[in-house]
Design a protein around this motif. Sequence first.
Motif, short mmCIF file in Angstrom:
data_model
loop_
_atom_site.label_atom_id
_atom_site.label_comp_id
_atom_site.label_asym_id
_atom_site.label_seq_id
_atom_site.Cartn_x
_atom_site.Cartn_y
_atom_site.Cartn_z
N UNK A 1 4.03 0.50 0.88
CA UNK A 1 2.93 -0.15 1.61
C UNK A 1 2.77 -1.63 1.25
N UNK A 2 3.56 -2.11 0.29
CA UNK A 2 3.48 -3.49 -0.19
C UNK A 2 2.09 -3.83 -0.71
N UNK A 3 1.57 -2.91 -1.53
CA UNK A 3 0.29 -3.11 -2.22
C UNK A 3 0.48 -2.72 -3.68
N UNK A 4 -0.54 -2.95 -4.47
CA UNK A 4 -0.49 -2.59 -5.88
C UNK A 4 -0.84 -1.11 -6.07
N UNK A 5 -0.49 -0.59 -7.24
CA UNK A 5 -0.84 0.79 -7.57
C UNK A 5 -2.35 1.00 -7.50
N UNK A 6 -3.14 0.02 -7.98
CA UNK A 6 -4.59 0.21 -8.00
C UNK A 6 -5.18 0.26 -6.59
N UNK A 7 -4.53 -0.37 -5.63
CA UNK A 7 -4.99 -0.27 -4.24
C UNK A 7 -4.71 1.14 -3.72
N UNK A 8 -3.54 1.69 -4.04
CA UNK A 8 -3.22 3.06 -3.63
C UNK A 8 -4.22 4.03 -4.25
N UNK A 9 -4.51 3.89 -5.53
CA UNK A 9 -5.46 4.78 -6.19
C UNK A 9 -6.84 4.68 -5.55
N UNK A 10 -7.26 3.48 -5.20
CA UNK A 10 -8.55 3.29 -4.54
C UNK A 10 -8.55 3.94 -3.16
N UNK A 11 -7.45 3.80 -2.43
CA UNK A 11 -7.35 4.42 -1.11
C UNK A 11 -7.40 5.94 -1.24
N UNK A 12 -6.74 6.48 -2.25
CA UNK A 12 -6.76 7.92 -2.47
C UNK A 12 -8.17 8.42 -2.78
N UNK A 13 -8.93 7.65 -3.55
CA UNK A 13 -10.32 8.05 -3.83
C UNK A 13 -11.12 8.15 -2.53
N UNK A 14 -10.92 7.19 -1.66
CA UNK A 14 -11.63 7.21 -0.37
C UNK A 14 -11.23 8.44 0.43
N UNK A 15 -9.94 8.74 0.49
CA UNK A 15 -9.49 9.93 1.23
C UNK A 15 -10.08 11.20 0.65
N UNK A 16 -10.12 11.31 -0.67
CA UNK A 16 -10.69 12.51 -1.30
C UNK A 16 -12.18 12.65 -0.96
N UNK A 17 -12.88 11.55 -0.91
CA UNK A 17 -14.32 11.59 -0.65
C UNK A 17 -14.61 12.01 0.79
N UNK A 18 -13.79 11.62 1.73
CA UNK A 18 -14.06 11.96 3.13
C UNK A 18 -13.42 13.28 3.55
N UNK A 19 -12.60 13.86 2.67
CA UNK A 19 -11.93 15.13 3.02
C UNK A 19 -12.88 16.29 2.96
#
Length: 123
Positions: A105-123
């Motif tokens: 995705x051409x982003x940092x690991x911490x951006x991926x982790x933050x995106x994953x937190x958002x996905x978990x919250x809305x799931x």
Amino acid sequence: MTESDLIAALEDAGVHVVFLPWPLPGAYWHAQRLIIVDARLSPTWQRCTLAHEAVHAWYGHDGPCEPAREAWVDEHAAGLLVSEAEYRLAERIHGTNIHGIADELDVTDWIVEAFQRTLRRVA
């Protein structure tokens, strides 16, 4: 969003962005409407840091923020840089390998982790 998109949106909001050697990845001063991004960072880190500082600017945060607010800012920055469709494809390719997903995705690991937190919250 590209770095150019972020800079244009910040300029439209009256926020000035400068890239120069800095002891932190980035910083935002609300009174001065100024973002500094460490020019020594890789282009990927610069864009991710700029997105993070842009969220601070757009929400009027000032001064050091508590960890919960920083996590919230990271999640909003991730939403600027990654779409769910792009994320799902990268996850399909790389499984649970955060670094592989970040590279895809051409982003940092911490951006991926933050995106994953958002996905978990809305799931």
